[in-house]
Design a protein around this motif. Structure first.
Motif, mmCIF file in Angstrom:
data_model
loop_
_atom_site.group_PDB
_atom_site.id
_atom_site.type_symbol
_atom_site.label_atom_id
_atom_site.label_comp_id
_atom_site.label_asym_id
_atom_site.label_seq_id
_atom_site.Cartn_x
_atom_site.Cartn_y
_atom_site.Cartn_z
ATOM 1 N N ALA A 114 0.847 -1.264 0.060
ATOM 2 C CA ALA A 114 0.012 0.062 0.100
ATOM 3 C C ALA A 114 0.675 1.328 -0.063
ATOM 4 C CB ALA A 114 -0.985 0.062 1.214
ATOM 5 N N ASP A 115 0.431 2.157 -0.756
ATOM 6 C CA ASP A 115 1.078 3.566 -0.761
ATOM 7 C C ASP A 115 0.667 4.251 0.412
ATOM 8 O OD1 ASP A 115 1.881 5.940 -1.261
ATOM 9 O OD2 ASP A 115 1.169 6.020 -3.196
ATOM 10 N N SER A 116 1.735 4.682 1.277
ATOM 11 C CA SER A 116 1.785 5.314 2.557
ATOM 12 C C SER A 116 1.139 6.457 2.547
ATOM 13 C CB SER A 116 2.953 5.584 3.410
ATOM 14 O OG SER A 116 3.802 6.088 2.654
ATOM 15 N N LEU A 117 1.004 7.220 1.156
ATOM 16 C CA LEU A 117 -0.007 8.500 1.010
ATOM 17 C C LEU A 117 -1.509 8.259 0.635
ATOM 18 C CD1 LEU A 117 2.909 10.287 -1.383
ATOM 19 C CD2 LEU A 117 2.703 9.867 0.979
ATOM 20 N N THR A 118 -1.686 7.144 0.697
ATOM 21 C CA THR A 118 -3.148 6.678 0.620
ATOM 22 C C THR A 118 -4.220 7.607 1.458
ATOM 23 O OG1 THR A 118 -2.520 4.358 0.070
ATOM 24 C CG2 THR A 118 -4.880 4.871 0.589
ATOM 25 N N GLY A 119 -3.800 7.756 2.959
ATOM 26 C CA GLY A 119 -4.712 8.638 3.626
ATOM 27 C C GLY A 119 -5.803 8.013 3.941
ATOM 28 N N GLN A 120 -6.899 8.652 4.180
ATOM 29 C CA GLN A 120 -8.055 8.133 4.759
ATOM 30 C C GLN A 120 -8.448 6.939 4.367
ATOM 31 O OE1 GLN A 120 -10.031 9.181 7.463
ATOM 32 N NE2 GLN A 120 -8.706 10.685 8.107
ATOM 33 N N ASP A 121 -8.428 6.558 2.831
ATOM 34 C CA ASP A 121 -8.928 5.510 2.169
ATOM 35 C C ASP A 121 -8.193 4.371 2.414
ATOM 36 O OD1 ASP A 121 -10.987 4.671 0.367
ATOM 37 O OD2 ASP A 121 -9.267 4.398 -1.072
ATOM 38 N N ALA A 122 -7.146 4.220 3.465
ATOM 39 C CA ALA A 122 -6.240 3.311 3.549
ATOM 40 C C ALA A 122 -7.026 1.867 4.360
ATOM 41 C CB ALA A 122 -5.117 3.692 4.611
ATOM 42 N N VAL A 123 -7.918 2.910 5.380
ATOM 43 C CA VAL A 123 -8.842 1.744 6.151
ATOM 44 C C VAL A 123 -9.592 0.790 5.248
ATOM 45 C CG1 VAL A 123 -10.638 1.620 7.529
ATOM 46 C CG2 VAL A 123 -9.015 3.281 8.038
#
Length: 520
Positions: A221-230
């Protein structure tokens, strides 16, 4: 990655000092700011709520220990909770299975799966001495299979031959069979991604998993994904069943929320983090060390590990002998600068040293950054071998030529030469002693304030691999970076300014470089 969160939390906790006890009002005010800082760092709202409640329960009414400020007690509680959220213990890729161990890489398109596959393969080959086979299952993205083949040639890792028209499940079966017949220890399956999560993607991943029976399923996963990471982490875990996470672009300027959110939501460990574009820019994820860095407590253990990995032992011993004789030319200075660059540059080193996080701005204002090292190396590279060995021959005409060749000016060349002269004088005064040079100053300056009676941190560049491992073990046993071992204000005995960093500290500093801001 965590700089903005680190700055915000640091400023919040500074306001909690000077009180004899922590009232509920004090804690609530601080936690409101912590909550805001975490949300601004793109941590998922549900994760933030749980985190804040757990900290509140532990912090309200806590008795402040003698000689420990209330602010430091809250920092300790937040630190412990950060470690719990990120995962109490570091976990790496599990290879404890019959060969070939199958590792399946999953994730969205553009997250860095293919590059990370190459990095993991190189790491397992170089560090663990494993025979690795890589296979691209991405039949959708143009030239995806060719990309993995090129990475294999670049890293010296075998890749599965490409057969046009095969579907991903057939390629996976062929890869496992080839791994078994070829005597490979590990087979890494690089699967296809999509720009977003959809049903066909999940069905394909589930089919591959059922067919290949991977021992590890790593979500990249891209660590810049932000809130959508969940949503990303939850969807892959529910449909495919992941065993761990790999976060890419941790060297970016994102806010780090993905790391906190994904681990908390899935309960699966973050096993590796990508810290750059190069094929060796991959590190194990240590929750405690990351928590230490977020709260500005440094990370001595990782610093020692970087030294062990990046310092050329034979070269270091040769330089130590040369310095012991009092000789130090511009070639030696260039080697010292390159050594610091390999260990992460000035910024990377500062981030791992306790109490030094707040000095980055002062360094930038003084012109001390990694670009400065680059300019100095460019100047030295523009000299002839004779000039590097005999700096005294550099007169006006030579300096003019060097300035044109390095894209600098005479003033910068003079600064570099002044720095070299002062360091050379220092080497002469230290004749017969070990531990000189820039790295010696940097590590030796950390001084006798170290707990555990170390009497000053030795220069890693002058230590054997065995000594470095011993130092790493000592650092871990002493709990360096932990709230109990190193309070936020710096290590005991180091003073309010932190350790004696060359050119910035209270000591003599690195010759030729500014010593912080001058009073006007």
């Amino acid at each position: 990655m965590f700089e903005s969160l680190q700055d915000r939390l640091g400023s919040i906790f500074q306001g909690l000092t000077g009180r004899g006890a922590l009232s509920e009002k004090d804690v609530s005010a601080a936690l409101r700011e912590v909550r805001r800082a975490l949300i601004e760092a793109d941590v998922s709202l549900e994760v933030v709520r749980g985190f804040i409640e757990r900290v509140r329960e532990k912090a309200v009414g806590v008795d402040v220990l003698k000689s420990v400020k209330p602010g430091q007690m809250v920092v300790k509680i937040v630190h412990d909770e950060l470690v719990e959220t990120l995962g109490a213990d570091a976990e790496t890729i599990d290879l404890n299975a019959p060969a070939p161990v199958v590792i399946m890489m999953v994730g969205l398109q553009g997250s860095g799966k293919t590059t990370t596959t190459g990095k993991i393969a190189k790491r397992l080959t170089d560090r663990d001495r494993k025979k690795v086979l890589m296979a691209s299952l991405d039949t959708r993205r143009p030239a995806a299979q060719e990309q993995l083949k090129q990475l294999g040639e670049q890293t010296g890792v075998a890749t599965l031959p490409i057969i046009e028209g095969q579907d991903p499940v057939a390629i996976a079966n062929r890869a496992v069979q080839a791994g078994r017949l070829g005597g490979h220890d590990v087979v890494i399956l690089d699967t296809a991604g999509r720009t977003h999560i959809d049903e066909p993607l999940m069905v394909e991943m589930a089919d591959i998993r059922k067919s290949a029976s991977p021992h590890e399923v790593l979500l990249v996963a891209d660590s810049l994904t932000g809130q959508d990471a969940v949503n990303l982490a939850r969807s892959f875990d529910e449909r495919v069943g992941i065993t761990g996470l790999v976060l890419t672009r941790m060297d970016g300027d994102g806010r780090g929320g993905a790391a906190l959110s994904m681990r908390a939501v899935t309960g699966k460990p973050i096993k590796l983090i990508g810290t750059g574009e190069k094929m060796d820019a991959l590190e194990e994820f240590h929750p405690k060390r990351i928590a230490d860095r977020i709260l500005g407590m440094g990370d001595i253990v990782s610093l020692v590990e970087k030294a062990a990995e990046n310092i050329d032992q034979e070269k270091a011993e040769a330089m130590a002998r040369k310095m012991a004789s009092g000789k130090f030319d511009l070639n030696d200075l260039a080697d010292q600068l390159r050594q610091m660059q390999k260990m992460g540059g000035m910024g990377g080193l500062m981030g791992m040293m306790p109490g030094m996080g707040k000095m980055k701005d002062q360094m930038a204002a003084a012109g001390m950054d990694d670009r400065m090292f680059g300019r100095q190396l460019a100047i030295i590279s523009s000299m002839t071998p004779h000039e590097r060995a005999h700096p005294d021959v550099l007169k006006h005409s030579r300096k003019k030529r060097i300035a044109a060749g390095s894209g600098t000016n005479a003033a910068e060349i003079n600064k570099l030469l002044k720095m070299h002269r002062q360091m050379a004088d220092m080497m002469k005064s230290m004749k017969g002693k070990r531990g000189g040079g820039m790295m010696g100053k940097l590590f030796g300056g950390m001084g006798g304030g170290m707990p555990g009676g170390m009497g000053g941190m030795p220069d890693p560049s002058q230590m054997s691999a065995k000594d470095l491992k011993k130092l790493q073990k000592q650092a871990e046993q002493m709990g360096l970076g932990a709230p109990g071992g190193a309070p936020p204000g710096g290590l005991p005995g180091m003073g309010p300014g932190g350790p004696n960093l060359p050119g910035l500290g209270t000591g003599p500093g690195l010759p030729g470089l500014p010593k912080g801001k001058k009073k006007r």
